[in-house]
Design an enzyme around this catalytic site. Structure first.
Site, PDB file in Angstrom:
ATOM      1  CG  HIS A  14      15.843  90.172  75.620  1.00  0.00           C
ATOM      2  ND1 HIS A  14      15.211  88.946  76.530  1.00  0.00           N
ATOM      3  CD2 HIS A  14      16.326  88.994  74.517  1.00  0.00           C
ATOM      4  CE1 HIS A  14      15.171  88.093  76.333  1.00  0.00           C
ATOM      5  NE2 HIS A  14      15.248  87.818  75.143  1.00  0.00           N
ATOM      6  CD  GLU A  87      16.198  85.676  68.970  1.00  0.00           C
ATOM      7  OE1 GLU A  87      17.907  85.176  68.451  1.00  0.00           O
ATOM      8  OE2 GLU A  87      16.220  84.953  70.267  1.00  0.00           O
TER       9      GLU A  87
END
Length: 208
Positions: A14, A87
């Site tokens: 990201h 994550e």
């Protein structure tokens, strides 16, 4: 007999957020891209102009979904949320300042012997790698001979790259994966994966 084509997997971290490099945000909700991160996500469309993706997948967190959005709009594909790309679960360390964590004795273990470490109340690096590798195997198997773009996070991408390279998990911290970077894996039937590039920040038309 038809030629068996390789399946290409692009791993995209990201873009920048307001806390990148300062805080361990983990899976806490509500963290969005910064202005620079949004610019990085828009630039991905041009950087991947020569790539013809067959599928887009993204971690469920806001910062990855926002990074995927411009490419999804440009390609006409839906960026499917894939929990396996999320994550690492940092447990009790979620939201803590990196400068604070760096003073802990256990931080040395995270850096030098991560295969032995579990985040307090969270995930171990061994579990993270098994999750990420299993997820990528499943996604690429769903698109044989195609190009799959996966939007994820630094540590999940790094442990996946370490596995593909045959690098011991304890050395995965030596791999750099910057915000909005692209790493590329190529899979051919019956062969181990080939790591085409790591941490690329320029055009990737040659992956098509």
């Amino acid at each position: 007999m038809a030629t068996k084509r390789k399946t290409v997997v692009l791993l995209v971290r990201h873009g920048l957020t307001p806390t990148t490099g300062r805080v361990l945000p983990g899976r806490a909700p509500g963290l969005h891209l910064s202005d620079q991160g949004r610019a990085q996500s828009e630039a991905l469309v041009e950087r991947l102009a020569g790539v013809r993706p067959d599928a887009l997948y993204t971690s469920p967190l806001e910062r990855t979904r926002e990074t995927a959005a411009p490419l999804a709009a440009a390609s006409g594909l839906v960026a499917t949320v894939e929990d396996g790309l999320v994550e690492c679960d940092f447990g009790e360390w979620t939201g803590r300042e990196l400068t604070e964590l760096a003073r802990l004795k256990s931080w040395r273990t995270v850096q030098q012997a991560p295969s032995t470490f579990r985040f307090p109340g969270g995930e171990s690096f061994v579990e993270l790698q098994a999750r990420m590798v299993g997820t990528l195997d499943r996604l690429r198997s769903a698109h044989p001979g195609g190009t799959v773009v996966c939007f994820s996070h630094a540590d999940p991408i790094k442990v996946a790259l370490a596995h593909a390279l045959g690098t011991p998990l304890d050395l995965f911290q030596r791999i750099a994966v910057d915000p909005a970077s692209v790493s590329v894996l190529a899979h051919e039937p019956g062969r181990p994966p080939t790591v085409r590039t790591v941490n690329a920040t320029g055009p990737l038309s040659w992956t098509s």
